[in-house]
Design an enzyme around this catalytic site. Sequence first.
Site, mmCIF file in Angstrom:
data_model
loop_
_atom_site.group_PDB
_atom_site.id
_atom_site.type_symbol
_atom_site.label_atom_id
_atom_site.label_comp_id
_atom_site.label_asym_id
_atom_site.label_seq_id
_atom_site.Cartn_x
_atom_site.Cartn_y
_atom_site.Cartn_z
ATOM 1 N N LEU A 1 12.553 5.157 -3.490
ATOM 2 C CA LEU A 1 11.293 5.027 -4.420
ATOM 3 C C LEU A 1 10.212 5.424 -3.644
ATOM 4 O O LEU A 1 8.965 5.195 -4.173
ATOM 5 C CB LEU A 1 11.460 3.905 -5.115
ATOM 6 C CG LEU A 1 12.816 3.356 -5.730
ATOM 7 C CD1 LEU A 1 12.782 2.234 -6.360
ATOM 8 C CD2 LEU A 1 13.330 4.690 -6.552
ATOM 9 N N ASP B 1 6.046 13.194 -3.045
ATOM 10 C CA ASP B 1 5.807 11.786 -2.988
ATOM 11 C C ASP B 1 4.461 11.463 -3.115
ATOM 12 O O ASP B 1 4.029 10.524 -3.912
ATOM 13 C CB ASP B 1 6.423 11.091 -1.792
ATOM 14 C CG ASP B 1 8.038 11.197 -1.908
ATOM 15 O OD1 ASP B 1 8.522 11.849 -2.715
ATOM 16 O OD2 ASP B 1 8.540 10.868 -0.982
ATOM 17 N N SER C 1 6.975 4.475 1.320
ATOM 18 C CA SER C 1 5.981 5.229 2.273
ATOM 19 C C SER C 1 4.927 5.742 1.880
ATOM 20 O O SER C 1 3.744 5.502 2.133
ATOM 21 C CB SER C 1 7.019 5.847 3.125
ATOM 22 O OG SER C 1 7.542 6.883 2.426
HETATM 23 P P1 ADP Z 1 10.947 4.852 0.932
HETATM 24 O O1 ADP Z 1 9.838 5.638 1.226
HETATM 25 O O2 ADP Z 1 12.094 5.471 0.436
HETATM 26 O O3 ADP Z 1 11.069 3.471 0.668
HETATM 27 P P2 ADP Z 1 11.076 5.367 4.097
HETATM 28 O O4 ADP Z 1 11.836 4.964 5.110
HETATM 29 O O5 ADP Z 1 10.273 6.813 3.922
HETATM 30 O O6 ADP Z 1 11.662 4.944 2.695
HETATM 31 O O7 ADP Z 1 9.926 4.285 4.161
HETATM 32 C C1 ADP Z 1 10.042 3.038 4.450
HETATM 33 C C2 ADP Z 1 9.065 2.381 5.552
HETATM 34 O O8 ADP Z 1 7.765 2.402 4.988
HETATM 35 C C3 ADP Z 1 9.422 0.933 5.959
HETATM 36 O O9 ADP Z 1 10.494 0.834 6.734
HETATM 37 C C4 ADP Z 1 8.112 0.602 6.471
HETATM 38 O O10 ADP Z 1 7.912 1.028 7.652
HETATM 39 C C5 ADP Z 1 7.048 1.328 5.756
HETATM 40 N N1 ADP Z 1 6.670 0.357 4.575
HETATM 41 C C6 ADP Z 1 6.622 0.656 3.146
HETATM 42 N N2 ADP Z 1 6.204 -0.429 2.425
HETATM 43 C C7 ADP Z 1 5.428 -1.210 3.220
HETATM 44 C C8 ADP Z 1 4.916 -2.806 3.280
HETATM 45 N N3 ADP Z 1 4.647 -3.066 2.075
HETATM 46 N N4 ADP Z 1 4.518 -3.188 4.542
HETATM 47 C C9 ADP Z 1 4.951 -2.563 5.584
HETATM 48 N N5 ADP Z 1 5.651 -1.439 5.833
HETATM 49 C C10 ADP Z 1 6.099 -0.747 4.591
HETATM 50 MG MG MG Z 2 9.483 7.588 2.029
#
Ligand code: ADP
Ligand code: MG
Length: 386
Positions: A126, A173, A129
């Site tokens: 979702l 995104d 990132s």
């Molecule tokens: P998605 O974008 O589908 O959720 P991704 O692997 O692209 O999955 O991104 C997830 C990564 O983004 C997490 O592993 C973390 O490193 C970072 N992230 C997202 N939200 C947060 C948050 N609130 N605090 C810290 N890191 C975050």
């Molecule tokens: Mg992502």
Amino acid sequence: MGLEHAAAMQTEITDQRIEGTRVFRAPGRVNLVGEHTDYNEGFVMPAAINFATTVTVAPRADRRLSVFSENCEEAIEFDLDDPKLRAASHWSDYVKGVAVVLEQSDHRLRGANLRIHGEVPIGSGLSSSAALEVSTAFALLANSGHCVAPVDVAKLCQRAENEFVGMRCGIMDQFISCCGQADRALMLDCRSLDYRVLPVPTDVRLVISNTMVKHELASSQYNVRRAECEAGVHHFAQSRPGVRALRDVTETELERARVDLSEVIYRRCRHIVSENARVLEAAEALESGDLDSFGQRMNESHRSLRDDYEVSCKELDLMVELAGHVDGVYGSRMTGGGFGGCTISIVEAERVKDFERTVARGYEEETGLKPEIYVCRAAAGAGEVT
Ligand code: ADP
Ligand code: MG
């Protein structure tokens, strides 16, 4: 920096008496139709969702960024003038990447204390990132007195993810997190970044069902699919140099080339070519309020991703099948890269409770896993929380 010090500092920055403390939010997103078309310069149809990441920002007198993530319960601190800032496979890469790219693009930043609160499920497709990047960018830019158009913020954040974090993602995104609108989906042309605003009827919900699995294949197969698409482009470009991406290939051209392509490359190309056509048809359907037709395009998209592009998995297929048996569901499909993650279903608002019960029970019975179900509406893009 230890956690205790960080916690003390963070109490300070959420204190509204501190001059200049501001709060920014950026939403996650769901893609309604148009999967794996982004890197083929085609069409996608995302909506921002009512799950967002919030960044509280307070200025500092120096050039340091001190960042606390409530989700990770961890603080990091770095200097904007540090020439050795690099990605370290850590959540802070996204924040550092945004700061570095903003500075490289002549937006000189002031130091700041940032506190991150994320409610977008992390790593579920979702786009937590992009929500993190965009909310950080809005916060850092405002804290430094810069005013940047949302589309440009999206491009800068994509660059941060591509170049600093090292993830080869498209623009979708970041674009929808910046430019989403309440009760609207956007049909985005990933080549030109032109977009069409489409109404999402207020009496339906965007229901996202999380399979709670993520198969290892996801990232390796993503690269394989990209290479397969490039092989397709290479073939078509030989006879017609105007072909730069599968976006440029027509259905007739594809069928004519069938004998010359391997079976696998043909099917990969067929998914992309037909998926682009489906997005255009789905946009017409939304525009004219024809949810039945819209839902059909979603169902077809799922079948194409499952059979031609081969990026689904048994958990996604099961979730889609279960959704199809519930009254009031217009359409359902996997969303995101595939091999796990979520499905998206368009469901009549008054049938949502029934959907949650039936799908959750069926899925758990079959897999032993409890799915998470997020009932969403199309939400506005990033902005300041006042
Ligand atoms: P998605 O974008 O589908 O959720 P991704 O692997 O692209 O999955 O991104 C997830 C990564 O983004 C997490 O592993 C973390 O490193 C970072 N992230 C997202 N939200 C947060 C948050 N609130 N605090 C810290 N890191 C975050
Ligand atoms: Mg992502």
